[in-house]
Design an enzyme around this catalytic site. Structure first.
Site, PDB file in Angstrom:
ATOM      1  N   HIS A 220       1.828  28.277 -38.125  1.00 21.82           N
ATOM      2  CA  HIS A 220       0.452  27.804 -37.965  1.00 21.82           C
ATOM      3  C   HIS A 220      -0.191  28.236 -36.651  1.00 21.82           C
ATOM      4  O   HIS A 220      -1.374  28.004 -36.442  1.00 21.82           O
ATOM      5  CB  HIS A 220       0.365  26.278 -38.097  1.00 21.82           C
ATOM      6  CG  HIS A 220       0.845  25.545 -36.878  1.00 21.82           C
ATOM      7  ND1 HIS A 220       2.174  25.351 -36.623  1.00 21.82           N
ATOM      8  CD2 HIS A 220       0.176  24.996 -35.845  1.00 21.82           C
ATOM      9  CE1 HIS A 220       2.296  24.692 -35.486  1.00 21.82           C
ATOM     10  NE2 HIS A 220       1.101  24.459 -34.983  1.00 21.82           N
TER      11      HIS A 220
HETATM   12  C1  UD1 Z   1      -3.281  21.566 -34.343  1.00 24.38           C
HETATM   13  C2  UD1 Z   1      -2.946  21.660 -32.844  1.00 24.38           C
HETATM   14  C3  UD1 Z   1      -1.567  22.279 -32.684  1.00 24.38           C
HETATM   15  C4  UD1 Z   1      -0.529  21.536 -33.486  1.00 24.38           C
HETATM   16  C5  UD1 Z   1      -0.987  21.517 -34.939  1.00 24.38           C
HETATM   17  C6  UD1 Z   1      -0.020  20.783 -35.840  1.00 24.38           C
HETATM   18  C7  UD1 Z   1      -4.776  22.050 -31.249  1.00 24.38           C
HETATM   19  C8  UD1 Z   1      -5.408  23.067 -30.396  1.00 24.38           C
HETATM   20  N1  UD1 Z   1      -3.876  22.523 -32.141  1.00 24.38           N
HETATM   21  O1  UD1 Z   1      -3.369  22.904 -34.828  1.00 24.38           O
HETATM   22  O2  UD1 Z   1      -1.194  22.215 -31.310  1.00 24.38           O
HETATM   23  O3  UD1 Z   1       0.724  22.181 -33.366  1.00 24.38           O
HETATM   24  O4  UD1 Z   1      -2.269  20.861 -35.001  1.00 24.38           O
HETATM   25  O5  UD1 Z   1      -0.361  20.949 -37.172  1.00 24.38           O
HETATM   26  O6  UD1 Z   1      -5.063  20.884 -31.120  1.00 24.38           O
HETATM   27  N2  UD1 Z   1      -7.401  21.666 -41.552  1.00 24.38           N
HETATM   28  C9  UD1 Z   1      -7.478  21.117 -42.804  1.00 24.38           C
HETATM   29  N3  UD1 Z   1      -7.089  19.814 -42.920  1.00 24.38           N
HETATM   30  C10 UD1 Z   1      -6.656  19.072 -41.875  1.00 24.38           C
HETATM   31  C11 UD1 Z   1      -6.609  19.659 -40.613  1.00 24.38           C
HETATM   32  C12 UD1 Z   1      -6.965  20.963 -40.463  1.00 24.38           C
HETATM   33  O7  UD1 Z   1      -7.840  21.749 -43.772  1.00 24.38           O
HETATM   34  O8  UD1 Z   1      -6.313  17.894 -42.072  1.00 24.38           O
HETATM   35  C13 UD1 Z   1      -7.763  23.106 -41.399  1.00 24.38           C
HETATM   36  C14 UD1 Z   1      -9.180  23.325 -40.968  1.00 24.38           C
HETATM   37  O9  UD1 Z   1      -9.648  24.444 -41.639  1.00 24.38           O
HETATM   38  C15 UD1 Z   1      -9.068  23.610 -39.487  1.00 24.38           C
HETATM   39  C16 UD1 Z   1      -7.714  24.274 -39.385  1.00 24.38           C
HETATM   40  O10 UD1 Z   1      -6.922  23.661 -40.412  1.00 24.38           O
HETATM   41  O11 UD1 Z   1     -10.107  24.400 -39.044  1.00 24.38           O
HETATM   42  C17 UD1 Z   1      -7.030  24.083 -38.060  1.00 24.38           C
HETATM   43  O12 UD1 Z   1      -6.962  22.686 -37.704  1.00 24.38           O
HETATM   44  P1  UD1 Z   1      -6.921  22.278 -36.144  1.00 24.38           P
HETATM   45  O13 UD1 Z   1      -6.708  20.816 -36.025  1.00 24.38           O
HETATM   46  O14 UD1 Z   1      -8.110  22.846 -35.457  1.00 24.38           O
HETATM   47  O15 UD1 Z   1      -5.679  23.065 -35.586  1.00 24.38           O
HETATM   48  P2  UD1 Z   1      -4.197  23.219 -36.147  1.00 24.38           P
HETATM   49  O16 UD1 Z   1      -3.959  24.640 -36.448  1.00 24.38           O
HETATM   50  O17 UD1 Z   1      -3.888  22.217 -37.211  1.00 24.38           O
END
Ligand code: UD1
Length: 391
Positions: A220
């Site tokens: 991820h």
């Molecule tokens: C986040 C954390 C990372 C952690 C990871 C665990 C930051 C910078 N990153 O990364 O350190 O290791 O979580 O999973 O805080 N999305 C969904 N559903 C959700 C959440 C996210 O569809 O419930 C999708 C969205 O398109 C979003 C993307 O995932 O834009 C990324 O989510 P985000 O929370 O920004 O970062 P992670 O990659 O999950």
């Protein structure tokens, strides 16, 4: 049914603590802390979920698996750029802290919600405790590294999981009196739920026979998945490896869309898909199912931080598909090797590891399932001293 705050034991409480969670790994870390604080009648806890993670599989499922009562507040910030997500947490948390007037705000890990909450609290002159402080990858292109450095710079109490955490904080000029080496709450969660995950039904659900040997893959990190060439290269190596060993790949939502594009529609439907050359794609798994799966794997390939730690304790060989780790104790004491994301190297190292699995070199100090109790002891002492006007 009791309310969320009653179930956390607010009666006779004198020390008000606001616990912050936002993303999947935060839920794992907070669970043992909530439990340890619940055992002290002097702690009044409020749980704030920023809403950074919001899918059922990324959030509610973890609350159920870890037996965490529903949050008192959900800020529902959702996804967005780093700036937007951080700003939204600050904007929505501020009035909550204003109303709650806690003695302490507790943040865990290194996600955007961690940093945003720490800044919001410190600007209100509220004491901040950071659990999992001091970890450093020394790679400032990782968003988490920025979150770690800045959170640690403003925190009043810094709880470290491994010796490197203390060394890094001292190098950054942090007052040694603020640093407490307490062990790892991720391991508290793992040990505390061992009975449950050992009886997980995930093997039936995925159609894995008990005697099958398999590997687990998770990805991820933006550096591995946001660049489609990097992702394609890793997947090529994984496909080649799947000729030697079946691979289970729970797909993070960040990766889902990109992968679906590359894999021709096999991933986004919400069910298990088995590809002919031996890769099983699944939706993200719950905490208990995932630990069960890792515990019996012959190999884990990952870019996660927490999984390096879990593999270490479970004694499962782990290859970290990054250039650095902020958790060096998983290499010195554990089964982890940091190998980058070059496809030839991934295949080479994976085959070598399957042929000659590494063994754990003891257990990292204080990874004994009692970190949360140590943290709560320190909090108790500080908050009492503060109440008595000694600080
Ligand atoms: C986040 C954390 C990372 C952690 C990871 C665990 C930051 C910078 N990153 O990364 O350190 O290791 O979580 O999973 O805080 N999305 C969904 N559903 C959700 C959440 C996210 O569809 O419930 C999708 C969205 O398109 C979003 C993307 O995932 O834009 C990324 O989510 P985000 O929370 O920004 O970062 P992670 O990659 O999950």
């Amino acid at each position: 049914m009791s309310s969320a705050s009653e179930s956390r034991g607010t009666s006779h409480a004198t020390m008000r603590i606001v616990n912050i969670v936002g993303a999947r790994p935060n839920f794992v870390k907070i669970a043992p802390l909530i439990r340890a604080m619940n055992r002290r009648p002097t702690f009044a806890q409020t749980l704030v979920h920023t809403g950074q993670h919001y899918d059922e599989t990324m959030s509610e499922r973890f609350f159920r698996d870890l037996e965490i009562a529903p949050p008192d507040f959900n800020l529902q910030v959702g996804s967005g750029s780093h700036a937007l997500q951080t700003a939204q947490v600050m904007q929505h948390l501020d009035p909550v802290l204003d109303a709650a007037r806690p003695d302490l705000v507790l943040v865990v890990g290194d996600v955007n919600s961690t940093l945003a909450a720490a800044i919001t609290a410190v600007k209100r002159h509220i004491m901040v405790a950071h659990v999992e402080a001091g970890l450093r990858s020394f790679d400032r292109s990782m968003p988490e590294e920025i979150n770690r450095i800045l959170t640690d710079a403003v925190a009043d109490l810094l709880f470290v999981t491994e010796e490197s955490g203390r060394t890094n904080l001292l190098r950054e000029g942090i007052d040694p009196a603020k640093i407490h080496f307490v062990g790892n709450v991720m391991i508290d969660a793992l040990e505390g739920s061992r009975r449950q995950w050992e009886s997980s039904l995930i093997f039936d659900k995925l159609g894995i026979e008990p005697a099958t040997s398999y590997a687990v893959l998770t990805l991820h990190r933006p550096s591995n998945v946001d660049d489609s060439r990097a992702l394609a290269a890793i997947l090529n190596a994984v496909e080649a490896l799947s000729r030697d060993i079946p691979i289970v790949f729970p797909v993070h939502p960040r990766v889902r869309e990109r992968l679906d594009h590359q894999a021709g529609g096999r991933v986004t439907e919400s069910r298990v898909h088995v590809r002919s050359h031996g890769i099983t794609y699944t939706d993200p798994l719950g905490y208990l199912d995932f630990l069960a799966l890792v515990s019996r794997a012959r190999l884990v390939l990952t870019d996660s931080g927490g999984i390096q730690e879990e593999a270490t304790i479970l004694g499962v060989p782990c290859l970290t598909l990054r250039e650095t780790t902020e958790r060096p104790v998983t290499v010195t004491h554990g089964t982890n090797r940091v190998i980058g994301n070059n496809p030839e190297r991934i295949l080479d190292e994976a085959l070598r590891t399957l042929a000659h699995p590494p063994h754990r070199n003891g257990t990292p100090p204080l990874w004994d399932g009692h970190a949360a109790e140590r943290i709560v002891d320190v909090l108790d002492m500080h908050l009492r001293a503060r109440a008595a006007g000694l600080q």
